[in-house]
Design a protein around this motif. Structure first.
Motif, PDB file in Angstrom:
ATOM      1  N   THR A 197      15.280 -39.345 -14.444  1.00  0.00           N
ATOM      2  CA  THR A 197      16.671 -39.141 -14.853  1.00  0.00           C
ATOM      3  C   THR A 197      17.158 -37.721 -14.555  1.00  0.00           C
ATOM      4  OG1 THR A 197      15.895 -38.667 -17.108  1.00  0.00           O
ATOM      5  CG2 THR A 197      16.535 -40.925 -16.617  1.00  0.00           C
ATOM      6  N   SER A 198      16.523 -37.089 -13.582  1.00  0.00           N
ATOM      7  CA  SER A 198      16.934 -35.769 -13.104  1.00  0.00           C
ATOM      8  C   SER A 198      17.095 -35.849 -11.589  1.00  0.00           C
ATOM      9  CB  SER A 198      15.885 -34.712 -13.461  1.00  0.00           C
ATOM     10  OG  SER A 198      15.589 -34.707 -14.837  1.00  0.00           O
ATOM     11  N   SER A 199      17.658 -34.824 -10.987  1.00  0.00           N
ATOM     12  CA  SER A 199      17.794 -34.795  -9.522  1.00  0.00           C
ATOM     13  C   SER A 199      16.421 -34.911  -8.882  1.00  0.00           C
ATOM     14  CB  SER A 199      18.469 -33.496  -9.076  1.00  0.00           C
ATOM     15  OG  SER A 199      19.762 -33.387  -9.632  1.00  0.00           O
ATOM     16  N   SER A 200      16.249 -35.903  -8.020  1.00  0.00           N
ATOM     17  CA  SER A 200      14.942 -36.127  -7.401  1.00  0.00           C
ATOM     18  C   SER A 200      14.800 -35.409  -6.067  1.00  0.00           C
ATOM     19  CB  SER A 200      14.715 -37.628  -7.194  1.00  0.00           C
ATOM     20  OG  SER A 200      15.718 -38.170  -6.348  1.00  0.00           O
ATOM     21  N   GLN A 201      15.914 -34.948  -5.502  1.00  0.00           N
ATOM     22  CA  GLN A 201      15.908 -34.257  -4.210  1.00  0.00           C
ATOM     23  C   GLN A 201      17.239 -33.508  -4.094  1.00  0.00           C
ATOM     24  OE1 GLN A 201      18.460 -36.264  -2.748  1.00  0.00           O
ATOM     25  NE2 GLN A 201      18.092 -37.536  -4.539  1.00  0.00           N
ATOM     26  N   ASP A 202      17.365 -32.679  -3.076  1.00  0.00           N
ATOM     27  CA  ASP A 202      18.555 -31.835  -2.942  1.00  0.00           C
ATOM     28  C   ASP A 202      19.661 -32.472  -2.103  1.00  0.00           C
ATOM     29  OD1 ASP A 202      17.531 -29.771  -4.491  1.00  0.00           O
ATOM     30  OD2 ASP A 202      16.526 -28.832  -2.784  1.00  0.00           O
ATOM     31  N   ILE A 203      19.394 -33.627  -1.496  1.00  0.00           N
ATOM     32  CA  ILE A 203      20.399 -34.242  -0.627  1.00  0.00           C
ATOM     33  C   ILE A 203      21.493 -34.899  -1.462  1.00  0.00           C
ATOM     34  CG2 ILE A 203      20.764 -35.826   1.300  1.00  0.00           C
ATOM     35  CD1 ILE A 203      17.683 -35.621   1.784  1.00  0.00           C
ATOM     36  N   ASN A 204      21.094 -35.702  -2.428  1.00  0.00           N
ATOM     37  CA  ASN A 204      22.019 -36.297  -3.399  1.00  0.00           C
ATOM     38  C   ASN A 204      21.525 -35.936  -4.790  1.00  0.00           C
ATOM     39  OD1 ASN A 204      23.859 -37.723  -4.873  1.00  0.00           O
ATOM     40  ND2 ASN A 204      23.266 -39.745  -4.122  1.00  0.00           N
ATOM     41  N   LYS A 205      22.053 -34.857  -5.327  1.00  0.00           N
ATOM     42  CA  LYS A 205      21.560 -34.347  -6.605  1.00  0.00           C
ATOM     43  C   LYS A 205      21.888 -35.246  -7.785  1.00  0.00           C
ATOM     44  CE  LYS A 205      21.445 -29.532  -5.161  1.00  0.00           C
ATOM     45  NZ  LYS A 205      21.839 -28.138  -5.456  1.00  0.00           N
ATOM     46  N   SER A 206      22.744 -36.233  -7.557  1.00  0.00           N
ATOM     47  CA  SER A 206      23.120 -37.152  -8.634  1.00  0.00           C
ATOM     48  C   SER A 206      22.257 -38.407  -8.654  1.00  0.00           C
ATOM     49  CB  SER A 206      24.598 -37.539  -8.496  1.00  0.00           C
ATOM     50  OG  SER A 206      25.423 -36.417  -8.709  1.00  0.00           O
ATOM     51  N   PHE A 207      21.124 -38.360  -7.970  1.00  0.00           N
ATOM     52  CA  PHE A 207      20.230 -39.509  -7.952  1.00  0.00           C
ATOM     53  C   PHE A 207      18.822 -39.075  -8.318  1.00  0.00           C
ATOM     54  CE2 PHE A 207      17.947 -43.180  -6.171  1.00  0.00           C
ATOM     55  CZ  PHE A 207      18.747 -44.216  -6.623  1.00  0.00           C
ATOM     56  N   GLY A 208      18.228 -39.779  -9.302  1.00  0.00           N
ATOM     57  CA  GLY A 208      16.861 -39.502  -9.719  1.00  0.00           C
ATOM     58  C   GLY A 208      15.907 -40.475  -9.049  1.00  0.00           C
ATOM     59  N   TYR A 209      15.071 -41.128  -9.855  1.00  0.00           N
ATOM     60  CA  TYR A 209      14.224 -42.207  -9.351  1.00  0.00           C
ATOM     61  C   TYR A 209      14.869 -43.533  -9.755  1.00  0.00           C
ATOM     62  CZ  TYR A 209      10.506 -38.763  -8.570  1.00  0.00           C
ATOM     63  OH  TYR A 209       9.759 -37.690  -8.151  1.00  0.00           O
ATOM     64  N   LEU A 210      15.773 -44.022  -8.920  1.00  0.00           N
ATOM     65  CA  LEU A 210      16.498 -45.278  -9.112  1.00  0.00           C
ATOM     66  C   LEU A 210      17.423 -45.255 -10.317  1.00  0.00           C
ATOM     67  CD1 LEU A 210      13.655 -47.800  -8.144  1.00  0.00           C
ATOM     68  CD2 LEU A 210      15.328 -46.662  -6.663  1.00  0.00           C
ATOM     69  N   TRP A 211      17.617 -44.092 -10.923  1.00  0.00           N
ATOM     70  CA  TRP A 211      18.647 -43.849 -11.928  1.00  0.00           C
ATOM     71  C   TRP A 211      19.704 -42.930 -11.314  1.00  0.00           C
ATOM     72  CZ3 TRP A 211      19.199 -45.458 -17.053  1.00  0.00           C
ATOM     73  CH2 TRP A 211      18.102 -46.111 -17.634  1.00  0.00           C
ATOM     74  N   TRP A 212      20.961 -43.115 -11.711  1.00  0.00           N
ATOM     75  CA  TRP A 212      22.029 -42.201 -11.346  1.00  0.00           C
ATOM     76  C   TRP A 212      22.171 -41.147 -12.430  1.00  0.00           C
ATOM     77  CZ3 TRP A 212      24.502 -42.373  -6.668  1.00  0.00           C
ATOM     78  CH2 TRP A 212      24.286 -43.523  -5.903  1.00  0.00           C
ATOM     79  N   VAL A 213      22.493 -39.926 -12.023  1.00  0.00           N
ATOM     80  CA  VAL A 213      22.502 -38.781 -12.936  1.00  0.00           C
ATOM     81  C   VAL A 213      23.885 -38.140 -12.933  1.00  0.00           C
ATOM     82  CG1 VAL A 213      21.366 -36.630 -13.539  1.00  0.00           C
ATOM     83  CG2 VAL A 213      20.064 -38.410 -12.339  1.00  0.00           C
ATOM     84  N   ASN A 214      24.509 -38.060 -14.073  1.00  0.00           N
ATOM     85  CA  ASN A 214      25.836 -37.443 -14.178  1.00  0.00           C
ATOM     86  C   ASN A 214      25.717 -35.921 -14.326  1.00  0.00           C
ATOM     87  OD1 ASN A 214      28.564 -38.403 -14.091  1.00  0.00           O
ATOM     88  ND2 ASN A 214      28.864 -37.665 -16.177  1.00  0.00           N
ATOM     89  N   GLY A 215      26.841 -35.233 -14.229  1.00  0.00           N
ATOM     90  CA  GLY A 215      26.884 -33.798 -14.528  1.00  0.00           C
ATOM     91  C   GLY A 215      26.338 -32.892 -13.449  1.00  0.00           C
ATOM     92  N   GLN A 216      26.180 -33.415 -12.235  1.00  0.00           N
ATOM     93  CA  GLN A 216      25.659 -32.597 -11.145  1.00  0.00           C
ATOM     94  C   GLN A 216      26.800 -31.982 -10.332  1.00  0.00           C
ATOM     95  OE1 GLN A 216      22.221 -32.159 -11.092  1.00  0.00           O
ATOM     96  NE2 GLN A 216      22.514 -33.324 -12.993  1.00  0.00           N
ATOM     97  N   GLU A 217      26.471 -31.028  -9.487  1.00  0.00           N
ATOM     98  CA  GLU A 217      27.503 -30.315  -8.723  1.00  0.00           C
ATOM     99  C   GLU A 217      28.120 -31.145  -7.608  1.00  0.00           C
ATOM    100  OE1 GLU A 217      24.981 -27.797  -5.448  1.00  0.00           O
ATOM    101  OE2 GLU A 217      24.816 -27.125  -7.539  1.00  0.00           O
ATOM    102  N   SER A 218      27.429 -32.225  -7.197  1.00  0.00           N
ATOM    103  CA  SER A 218      27.942 -33.073  -6.120  1.00  0.00           C
ATOM    104  C   SER A 218      27.236 -34.417  -6.167  1.00  0.00           C
ATOM    105  CB  SER A 218      27.727 -32.418  -4.753  1.00  0.00           C
ATOM    106  OG  SER A 218      26.335 -32.229  -4.512  1.00  0.00           O
ATOM    107  N   HIS A 219      27.793 -35.386  -5.426  1.00  0.00           N
ATOM    108  CA  HIS A 219      27.145 -36.694  -5.361  1.00  0.00           C
ATOM    109  C   HIS A 219      27.513 -37.442  -4.085  1.00  0.00           C
ATOM    110  CE1 HIS A 219      31.067 -37.464  -7.334  1.00  0.00           C
ATOM    111  NE2 HIS A 219      31.024 -38.649  -6.737  1.00  0.00           N
ATOM    112  N   LEU A 220      26.552 -38.217  -3.614  1.00  0.00           N
ATOM    113  CA  LEU A 220      26.773 -39.176  -2.540  1.00  0.00           C
ATOM    114  C   LEU A 220      26.897 -40.560  -3.149  1.00  0.00           C
ATOM    115  CD1 LEU A 220      24.105 -37.961   0.062  1.00  0.00           C
ATOM    116  CD2 LEU A 220      26.583 -37.925   0.408  1.00  0.00           C
ATOM    117  N   LEU A 221      27.606 -41.448  -2.473  1.00  0.00           N
ATOM    118  CA  LEU A 221      27.772 -42.812  -2.934  1.00  0.00           C
ATOM    119  C   LEU A 221      27.198 -43.781  -1.909  1.00  0.00           C
ATOM    120  CD1 LEU A 221      31.421 -42.682  -4.344  1.00  0.00           C
ATOM    121  CD2 LEU A 221      29.271 -42.454  -5.600  1.00  0.00           C
TER     122      LEU A 221
END
Length: 351
Positions: A257-281
């Motif tokens: 439930t945390s950023s799993s990588q720096d490419i899409n910081k709003s994605f953890g391990y198959l969970w989506w994470v709010n409150g990040q500086e950016s996101h891919l869809l």
């Protein structure tokens, strides 16, 4: 005297069986037992805004919702059903069931069956994709969890190597696909058990879920009643702990439930994470600034499924919100303006 002692013991046992609560993070958390009983509270008792209930329910009704639940401090605050759906009705989780895959992967690792940093080839053998051998071997379990495998799963069947095509080197790009379903085969192979049985043993029966797995185009998918989705949300809210038993390793769940990588910081391990500086869809290469759901708390993490199946988990509010139903709009991806509109109304409720 002996009869009094036995009577006291019996009363204590009955009391303990009805009080499904424990101490987690220095607070008393309630967990429902495996039966139908589940403690409830009210919007008024929570000190929330009762005037916001009707507008929220009206909105849900117009958005093709079938069921909606709000859990606070482990107890049911709202439980509403629409369009003939009932407490016992079963509905698909769609891609929100990816969160279940992530949970089971963590358990399989903590039990020594898999290592997330090992190649998928170690478990499924060479040739599980149509990628060159060296590119295929570079793909690990962690890459599938974080959507960085570099594979293109397309829109077809996922049970043939030809359906898994090499696009980019593992770890260099992020793309939302259904390649995570390969982890269910990895875990079944490593444990020597049917995926369905291992899931039921390690999570389903442990927390009282009432659901089943089925296959669509080679992909395992989950369906259940609404309370089962809420139960899993409650497990997630408590970082993998259920009534004092740490089912999923806490540190691993924090990674989920945390950023799993720096490419899409709003994605953890198959969970989506709010409150990040950016996101891919999904199906979109544009990097959007800010949170996925601007109106929602920054610490929220989410299970998102097609047709707006939702599990919202908010530790700062100690709540879980679940929505099941048909698509709220014409969007064919898990994302649209639905989440923002819903959270505007939830904020009016929880104030």
């Amino acid at each position: 005297m002996r009869r009094l002692t036995l009577l006291f013991t019996a009363v204590m046992l009955i009391s303990c069986s009805e009080d499904d609560s424990t101490i987690i993070n220095d607070e008393k958390a309630y967990f429902p037992g495996n039966g139908d009983a589940w403690q409830q509270t009210s919007v008024r008792d929570m000190g929330w805004n009762e005037k916001a209930i009707a507008p929220l329910l009206d909105f849900l009704e117009t958005q093709n919702t079938k069921s909606f639940m709000v859990i606070a401090d482990g107890k049911i605050v709202m439980e509403n059903y629409f369009r003939g759906h009932t407490r016992n009705s079963v509905w698909q989780w769609a891609n929100a069931d990816k969160t279940l895959t992530a949970a089971v992967a963590g358990i399989a690792q903590q039990e020594g069956y898999i290592n997330l940093d090992n190649s998928i080839t170690d478990y499924l053998g060479q040739g599980w994709t149509s990628a060159p051998a060296d590119k295929e071997t570079a793909i690990t379990c962690r890459h599938l969890l974080s959507m960085t495998s570099g594979l293109d799963a397309g829109e077809g069947m996922l049970d043939t190597p030809q359906s898994l095509r090499y696009n980019n080197d593992a770890g260099t790009t992020w793309a939302y696909t259904d390649t995570d379903c390969l982890l269910t085969d990895v875990i079944a192979t490593a444990t020597g058990k049917r995926w369905e049985d291992y899931f039921s043993e390690k999570i389903g029966r442990q927390i009282g879920m009432n659901g089943s797995w089925y296959k669509v185009n080679g992909q395992r998918m989950y369906k259940s009643d609404t309370r089962s989705m809420a139960r899993f949300g409650l497990l997630a809210l408590n970082n993998g702990n259920w009534n004092g038993t740490q089912i999923i390793d806490r540190n691993y769940f924090t990674e989920c439930t945390s950023s799993s990588q720096d490419i899409n910081k709003s994605f953890g391990y198959l969970w989506w994470v709010n409150g990040q500086e950016s996101h891919l869809l999904p199906k979109n290469d544009h990097l959007f600034p800010g949170s996925i759901v601007l109106s929602a708390p920054d610490d929220m993490y989410m299970g998102y499924g097609n047709m707006h199946q939702r599990i919202y988990v908010v530790p700062s509010l100690n709540i879980v919100v679940v929505r099941m139903g048909e698509a709220a709009d014409e969007s064919t991806t898990p994302f649209s303006g639905f989440d923002e509109q819903l959270w505007v109304r939830l904020n009016s409720l929880i104030q």
